[in-house]
Design a protein around this motif. Sequence first.
Motif, PDB file in Angstrom:
ATOM      1  N   UNK A  92     -35.934   4.872   6.478  1.00 54.19           N
ATOM      2  CA  UNK A  92     -35.946   3.503   6.123  1.00 54.19           C
ATOM      3  C   UNK A  92     -35.741   3.239   4.820  1.00 54.19           C
ATOM      4  N   UNK A  93     -35.978   4.088   3.924  1.00 55.43           N
ATOM      5  CA  UNK A  93     -35.717   3.851   2.369  1.00 55.43           C
ATOM      6  C   UNK A  93     -34.004   4.132   2.199  1.00 55.43           C
ATOM      7  N   UNK A  94     -33.369   4.880   3.104  1.00 49.57           N
ATOM      8  CA  UNK A  94     -31.893   5.231   3.165  1.00 49.57           C
ATOM      9  C   UNK A  94     -31.339   3.526   3.386  1.00 49.57           C
ATOM     10  N   UNK A  95     -31.790   2.954   4.535  1.00 49.06           N
ATOM     11  CA  UNK A  95     -31.595   1.693   4.979  1.00 49.06           C
ATOM     12  C   UNK A  95     -31.764   0.747   3.982  1.00 49.06           C
ATOM     13  N   UNK A  96     -32.963   0.677   3.225  1.00 49.40           N
ATOM     14  CA  UNK A  96     -32.963  -0.467   2.368  1.00 49.40           C
ATOM     15  C   UNK A  96     -32.262  -0.189   0.972  1.00 49.40           C
ATOM     16  N   UNK A  97     -31.711   1.300   0.612  1.00 43.09           N
ATOM     17  CA  UNK A  97     -30.797   1.319  -0.482  1.00 43.09           C
ATOM     18  C   UNK A  97     -29.473   0.777  -0.037  1.00 43.09           C
ATOM     19  N   UNK A  98     -29.162   1.050   1.093  1.00 44.06           N
ATOM     20  CA  UNK A  98     -27.759   0.575   1.775  1.00 44.06           C
ATOM     21  C   UNK A  98     -27.577  -1.022   1.693  1.00 44.06           C
ATOM     22  N   UNK A  99     -29.053  -1.638   1.986  1.00 46.12           N
ATOM     23  CA  UNK A  99     -29.064  -3.209   2.185  1.00 46.12           C
ATOM     24  C   UNK A  99     -28.859  -3.661   0.482  1.00 46.12           C
ATOM     25  N   UNK A 100     -29.416  -2.923  -0.384  1.00 47.49           N
ATOM     26  CA  UNK A 100     -29.180  -3.294  -2.003  1.00 47.49           C
ATOM     27  C   UNK A 100     -27.857  -3.114  -2.330  1.00 47.49           C
TER      28      UNK A 100
END
Length: 500
Positions: free
Chosen positions: A451-459
């Motif tokens: 999930x944090x990898x996805x959130x970093x990608x969104x940023x």
Amino acid sequence: MTPPSLRLGTPAGAGTLLAAVLASGMVFLDGTVVNVALPRLGDELDATVSDLQWTVNGYLLMLAAFVLLGGALGDRFGRRRVFLLGVVWFTVASVLCGLAQDTGQLIAARLLQGAGAALLTPGSLSVLQASFHPDDRGRAIGAWAGFSGVSTALGPFVGGWLIDEFSWRWIFFLNVPLAALVVLAALRWVPESRDESVSRTRTEGAGRRRFDVLGTVLGAVALAGITFALIDAPARGATSRVVLLAAAAGVLGSVAFVLVERHRGETAMLPTGLFTSRLFSVLNVFTVVIYAALSGFTFFVAVFLQNVAGWSALGTGVALLPVTVLLLVGSPVAGDLATRIGPRLPLTVGPVVSAIGLLLLREVGAEASYWRDVLPGVFLFGLGLAMVVAPLTASVLAAVEDRFAGVASGFNNAASRAGGLLAVAALPLLVGLSGTEYERPDELTAAYRGALAWCAALLLMGAVLAVVFVRRPRRAPPPSQPCQSLPAATGPEKGAETTS
């Protein structure tokens, strides 16, 4: 119409400010502290991941869908009247949340709570805008931002203490004494006001102006359908009839919303002419992306720190406190910087810094040390957000004509909440977390890191949008129209106010 005349140094001015601050503080508190309570209420109510998602998203869904309508109701029927209705509605729903005996009751109460917040949120600012003398209006809104920011900062700390010492139910019961003070102050000091132009157009037969019920309902159907499909797909199957019907309702509701708003032109809740501004369109996509990352992070990290790292609710709340503190302190600085150099650089660098923070937090494990493992990532994440919020809110308002500042602010507010809503709905599906797997450390750890990898990608996606499309707005936003983009960080709106 009598011009606004309240002054800050008078009892009436102080009482009006007190009512607005306490009311908005309740909304922002419940927008942040519930994440800290998720593991405890999940254990007590035997909740699944989808139950936890709906506990967060039920509130966000109603708030995002109806906040523009709430503002229009206040303009037409009286801002104090609708504000008080929202306070009482929100408080009754809060009590129902605290009394819930199963997840179905809790989710239903959270839906009601979000509807009350949609009436209350625009009212807390509109009563200040409409009541204070122009010479004191800016200071009143600045004080509102500062004091509300303090309440937001204290929320996870106070909520964590209540959860550890008493029960998760007390984070909802806390709203009762606060609401009592708001009602007493509002009845005693807040003057009634309404938009006289709306009353005149209503008398002349043009009463649909800024009161677009059909558009509101279609927007709610679109958000609800997509959210339901994303949350229930893991349990029911992506090809189940219920999930497919919900997804179809969401897509059709979205299409119908766009067609209806386009047909109604400037009388619509959301005049589609706003999107002829490429900057306005891009900034709202940017808003969805950034706040999706923020909400996804806060949803997962609160559960992870308690269920894997073994931290208390209070410890989890304190661990995330630097994010709010950095937003409060750093946003005015970022707003001033964006005024001098334009928003492009802060909106590019900020998401990159936050993404680095999330990538550091991905490596947190079961034996995590706060100072060594958690604080560096939390600090970078908060620092990056502090670079973004004030330039973003100011640029959104500067991207449209002055007469659309209110609806632009409201839409950006709704966009931020919609981003959070979709992230909390979609991320567990994307990382394969379902049922009660959040109670098992191995499964939760894998899901948390994904999930944090996805959130970093969104940023990082937001940073790309900024560097490619964002340019300096041609003019400054009007100083009396703050933009509420971040419920978890009211303080930065003060920075947005000073950005001109």
